[in-house]
Write an enzyme that holds these catalytic residues in place. Structure first.
Site, short mmCIF file in Angstrom:
data_model
loop_
_atom_site.label_atom_id
_atom_site.label_comp_id
_atom_site.label_asym_id
_atom_site.label_seq_id
_atom_site.Cartn_x
_atom_site.Cartn_y
_atom_site.Cartn_z
N GLU A 150 -5.06 4.56 24.30
CA GLU A 150 -3.78 5.14 23.89
C GLU A 150 -3.59 4.95 22.39
O GLU A 150 -4.00 3.94 21.82
CB GLU A 150 -2.62 4.49 24.65
CG GLU A 150 -2.54 4.97 26.09
CD GLU A 150 -1.27 4.48 26.79
OE1 GLU A 150 -0.48 3.74 26.17
OE2 GLU A 150 -1.09 4.85 27.96
N LYS A 171 -21.77 46.37 22.06
CA LYS A 171 -22.91 46.36 22.98
C LYS A 171 -23.27 47.79 23.33
O LYS A 171 -22.42 48.58 23.68
CB LYS A 171 -22.54 45.59 24.26
CG LYS A 171 -22.48 44.10 24.06
CD LYS A 171 -22.18 43.39 25.36
CE LYS A 171 -22.09 41.90 25.08
NZ LYS A 171 -21.57 41.14 26.20
N ARG A 222 -25.84 49.93 25.82
CA ARG A 222 -26.80 49.81 26.92
C ARG A 222 -27.92 50.83 26.72
O ARG A 222 -27.69 52.03 26.72
CB ARG A 222 -26.09 50.02 28.26
CG ARG A 222 -26.99 49.76 29.46
CD ARG A 222 -26.20 49.55 30.72
NE ARG A 222 -25.46 48.30 30.72
CZ ARG A 222 -25.98 47.10 30.96
NH1 ARG A 222 -27.27 46.98 31.20
NH2 ARG A 222 -25.22 46.03 30.94
#
Ligand code: R5P
Length: 279
Positions: A35, A183, A185
């Site tokens: 703590e 991206k 494909r």
């Protein structure tokens, strides 16, 4: 008086220099069970400015303790400056039963302060989670000052969300084009990641993001660049955990530039002047 979290001391010193505020002493202690305790040994008249980037859970707790200590020391107003707001990326519950973590954090922070100021949070709308007035300062423009002279640079964001930042850095730099990775494909099994429109061949690239943490996002994107003359990474918050630095260099990065919202060797430029403007 400015009261600084342990992890945000150089930012606090810059803010003190910018505003003419006293940099108050803070003692940081830790008990054997882990703590923490912060102590503010001087009394405070008027406003206290608590400054703490919440780079770790311990820093979060320290911030809450500093707010409370400021009140105990006599402050009649507490302004909380969080240069790097941790948990801001957890701003939606993806599945039932998940917390909106930044909302929980914002609620806790709001209980001990009159105002909050943060820098380039992951989404500007996170300020709405605070129950007190909260202001987001844009830190990205300062990154332009860290860049070397570049001929015909391309400012690239790793995703659409960071385009706004890339544009801010380009505008402050003065010239260059802005694009982001996408991206594509190629067929059923191959995905190609490349800049949406720009051919970076023979040109320097500045890859811009709000946060670099593990370096995974940036290094993945940079690996797909075709023949840039150099690659510079510029981020507002250089969190750089674990081997992030090495990962970026191994991905082909020539230099890494950040601000002092997070104290790292690459924190070359201060956003304290921008925070001072709204204090
Ligand atoms: C994501 O949306 C952020 O803008 C950063 O791209 C991301 O948090 C960086 O994290 P890491 O360096 O761990 O990939």
């Amino acid at each position: 008086m400015i009261l600084s979290g342990a992890a945000t001391q150089s930012f606090s010193a810059r803010l003190a220099a910018e505003t003419g505020q006293t940099l108050g002493r803070v003692r940081y202690e830790e008990f054997p069970d882990g703590e923490q305790l912060v102590r503010v040994p001087e009394s405070i008249e008027g406003r206290a400015i608590v400054v703490a980037s919440t780079v770790s859970d311990a820093a979060h707790v320290q911030l809450l303790q500093l707010q409370d200590a400021a009140h105990e020391a006599g402050a009649d107003e507490v302004v909380t400056v969080i240069p790097y707001l941790g948990y801001a990326r957890q701003d939606v519950a993806e599945t039932p039963g998940e917390p909106v973590s930044i909302r929980a954090v914002a609620r806790a922070v709001s209980t001990g302060t009159d105002r909050v100021i943060t820098v380039s949070p992951h989404e500007p709308s996170v300020v709405d989670f605070f129950a007190v007035q909260a202001t987001a300062v844009e830190g990205a423009a300062r990154l332009a000052d860290t860049l070397p002279p570049l001929d015909d640079p391309v400012f690239l964001a790793p995703d659409q969300g960071a385009v706004r930042l890339a544009r801010t850095v380009r505008d402050a730099y003065g010239h260059g084009v802005v694009d982001h990775f996408e991206k594509h494909r190629r067929n059923g099994s191959t995905v190609e990641i490349r800049p949406q429109e720009t051919d970076v061949g023979g040109r320097p690239v500045v890859a811009v993001d709000d946060i670099v943490a593990t370096g995974g996002t940036m290094s993945q994107a940079i690996t797909h660049l075709e023949d840039p003359t150099a690659v510079h990474v510029a981020c507002v918050h250089p969190v750089l955990v674990e081997d992030a630095y090495t990962r970026l260099i191994n991905a082909g990065v020539d230099s890494i530039h950040g601000t002092d919202t997070v104290e790292r060797p690459v924190s070359e430029v201060s956003v304290a002047p921008s925070v001072a403007d709204v204090l």
